[in-house]
Design an enzyme around this catalytic site. Sequence first.
Site, short mmCIF file in Angstrom:
data_model
loop_
_atom_site.label_atom_id
_atom_site.label_comp_id
_atom_site.label_asym_id
_atom_site.label_seq_id
_atom_site.Cartn_x
_atom_site.Cartn_y
_atom_site.Cartn_z
N GLU A 67 1.07 3.84 1.88
CA GLU A 67 1.66 4.22 3.17
C GLU A 67 2.86 3.34 3.51
O GLU A 67 3.88 3.84 3.99
CB GLU A 67 0.61 4.11 4.29
CG GLU A 67 -0.57 5.04 4.13
CD GLU A 67 -1.74 4.44 3.34
OE1 GLU A 67 -2.85 4.98 3.45
OE2 GLU A 67 -1.54 3.43 2.62
N CYS B 180 -2.03 -0.42 7.42
CA CYS B 180 -1.20 0.78 7.28
C CYS B 180 -1.19 1.59 8.57
O CYS B 180 -0.16 2.16 8.93
CB CYS B 180 -1.70 1.61 6.11
SG CYS B 180 -1.44 0.80 4.51
N HIS C 58 0.85 -1.19 0.00
CA HIS C 58 0.00 0.00 0.00
C HIS C 58 0.88 1.24 0.00
O HIS C 58 2.05 1.20 0.40
CB HIS C 58 -0.90 0.01 1.24
CG HIS C 58 -1.97 -1.02 1.20
ND1 HIS C 58 -3.03 -1.02 2.09
CD2 HIS C 58 -2.16 -2.12 0.41
CE1 HIS C 58 -3.82 -2.04 1.84
NE2 HIS C 58 -3.30 -2.72 0.82
N CYS D 156 -5.78 2.02 6.03
CA CYS D 156 -6.44 0.79 6.47
C CYS D 156 -5.79 0.34 7.78
O CYS D 156 -4.75 0.87 8.18
CB CYS D 156 -6.31 -0.28 5.39
SG CYS D 156 -4.64 -0.95 5.22
#
Length: 150
Positions: free
Chosen positions: A48, A79, A46, A76
Amino acid sequence: MRVAIEAARRGRALGQSPFGAAVFRGDDLVHAGHNQVWLRGDPTAHAEVVAIGGATRALGRIDLNGCRLYSTCEPCPMCAAAIHWARLDAVFYGATIADAAAAGFNELHVSIGELYQRGGSTVSVTAGVAREACAALFAEWLADEKRRTY
């Protein structure tokens, strides 16, 4: 947030999902990254996580105390945990988990604020930064016939 949005657009140009993140220390950009799930074949890549990994390499340390992260979308739970473990001071985000879910992403509907409150995290959270511009990334992505969700 502008840097995170630009990172998301760079990722989109490579066929990635519309997420971007940037780590800053003071006024200095440490590292910006975009979602690389399809590029790496890794569901944990992801934006991040990519930005945190780049920042730790750039600074030569795993403790990002004194830094803050900007994300185009509410992080999420995975993250959010990475942000906490990296000891970032703060996270700022634009679009919400609900925005991502409405665009077809398989989101866990647990807010970062709720997760940090229940877990006792000291990371400061600021929601809704440039929300309209960040949510527009999903509209751009939905207009792409070649888009891929995960």
